[in-house]
Design a protein around this motif. Structure first.
Motif, mmCIF file in Angstrom:
data_model
loop_
_atom_site.group_PDB
_atom_site.id
_atom_site.type_symbol
_atom_site.label_atom_id
_atom_site.label_comp_id
_atom_site.label_asym_id
_atom_site.label_seq_id
_atom_site.Cartn_x
_atom_site.Cartn_y
_atom_site.Cartn_z
ATOM 1 N N THR A 187 43.448 50.503 37.215
ATOM 2 C CA THR A 187 43.448 49.045 37.340
ATOM 3 C C THR A 187 42.777 48.402 36.136
ATOM 4 O O THR A 187 41.585 48.628 35.892
ATOM 5 C CB THR A 187 42.703 48.601 38.616
ATOM 6 N N VAL A 189 40.926 45.530 34.170
ATOM 7 C CA VAL A 189 40.165 44.295 34.381
ATOM 8 C C VAL A 189 39.870 43.754 32.987
ATOM 9 O O VAL A 189 38.795 43.967 32.419
ATOM 10 C CB VAL A 189 38.875 44.548 35.182
ATOM 11 N N ARG A 200 47.161 37.178 33.361
ATOM 12 C CA ARG A 200 46.944 38.056 34.514
ATOM 13 C C ARG A 200 45.716 37.584 35.291
ATOM 14 O O ARG A 200 44.767 37.066 34.705
ATOM 15 C CB ARG A 200 46.731 39.508 34.067
ATOM 16 N N ILE A 202 42.385 38.578 37.309
ATOM 17 C CA ILE A 202 41.454 39.703 37.352
ATOM 18 C C ILE A 202 40.317 39.398 38.324
ATOM 19 O O ILE A 202 40.081 38.240 38.687
ATOM 20 C CB ILE A 202 40.866 40.018 35.966
ATOM 21 N N TYR A 207 34.508 42.189 36.416
ATOM 22 C CA TYR A 207 34.380 41.935 34.977
ATOM 23 C C TYR A 207 32.923 41.687 34.588
ATOM 24 O O TYR A 207 32.490 42.060 33.494
ATOM 25 C CB TYR A 207 35.238 40.737 34.571
#
Length: 251
Positions: A187, A189, A200, A202, A207
């Motif tokens: 995945t 991030v 996108r 996130i 993050y």
């Protein structure tokens, strides 16, 4: 424990990885711990080799032995062995610039070998690229000239790890990298750049954990021999980064 010395726990974790240990092929070294502490002291204090305190013995012998370990891949094996014990839940990538001292310039480029120094706005610099795990432990490292873009090292370093989630800043927002992550079931991030047509979404809660790699670089640069590059050879400086990263990652 002496200033900049190893703790007993750190010594216990690495002693069976060192050449010269009891039962190892060749002679047995009685001073492995002292040698490691000498190298650690030199990088932590950022002093010239000839200024190494007398308690560590002849500085020329310490330097010669370190060169043998670098050329023989001993330090890289120690780093990779310790780095293999990492947490795969999530990892993050980033880089940091280090100024190259004037003494680090002028190495012969055998066969066109790149010594990972380059000119940027900050002068002569090198760039340390790292992937760290959830505990801030280095899992993969590389070294490039200071002007090299961060994204160029992302895929080579990613080949060395297998995280569930991969965290990076906007500098790593590139379709080839995103596609590679998704192909591997990782995945991403990574915030989208402003010029991306379809940004996108996130998880910013994940993050925010990118501060872990910033803290890793802060700890790494407490070692003045890493914060400023004095080595001419890329192989020697990379070994220094691997050595210090391995030590600060050992509890």
């Amino acid at each position: 424990m002496r200033r900049y010395g190893l703790s007993d726990g750190q010594c216990e974790r690495i002693k069976d990885l060192l050449p010269g240990r009891e039962g190892h092929v060749g002679g047995t070294a009685a001073d492995n711990r002292l040698f490691i502490e000498a190298v650690l002291y030199r990088y932590r204090a950022g002093i010239p080799w000839r200024d190494l305190p007398a308690r560590f013995g002849d500085w020329k012998s310490v330097h010669r032995r370190l060169r043998r370990w670098c050329e023989g891949g001993v330090i890289e094996r120690i780093f990779r062995h310790l780095a293999a014990d990492h947490d795969n839940e999530y990892m993050m990538i980033d880089s940091t610039i280090v100024r190259a001292h004037q003494h680090s310039a002028g190495a012969r480029k055998k066969g066109g070998a790149d010594q990972a120094t380059g000119r940027s706005r900050g002068g002569l610099t090198s760039k340390i690229h790292a992937i760290v795990d959830t505990a801030g432990k280095a899992a993969a490292l590389s070294l490039t000239p200071g002007q090299r873009a961060d994204i160029t090292e992302a895929e080579p370093l990613l080949d060395e790890v297998d995280p569930e989630v991969f965290i990076a800043d906007k500098a790593y927002d590139a379709d080839p990298l995103i596609e590679k992550l998704e192909e591997r079931g990782i995945t991403p991030v990574i915030p989208s750049k402003k010029n991306r047509r379809n940004p996108r979404k996130i998880l910013f809660s994940l993050y925010k954990k990118r501060n872990i790699i910033e803290r890793f670089f802060a700890r790494l640069k407490q070692f003045r021999g890493i914060a400023t590059r004095y080595h001419k050879l890329k192989s020697t400086f990379l070994a220094a980064v691997q050595f210090v990263s391995a030590i600060i990652g050992v509890n």
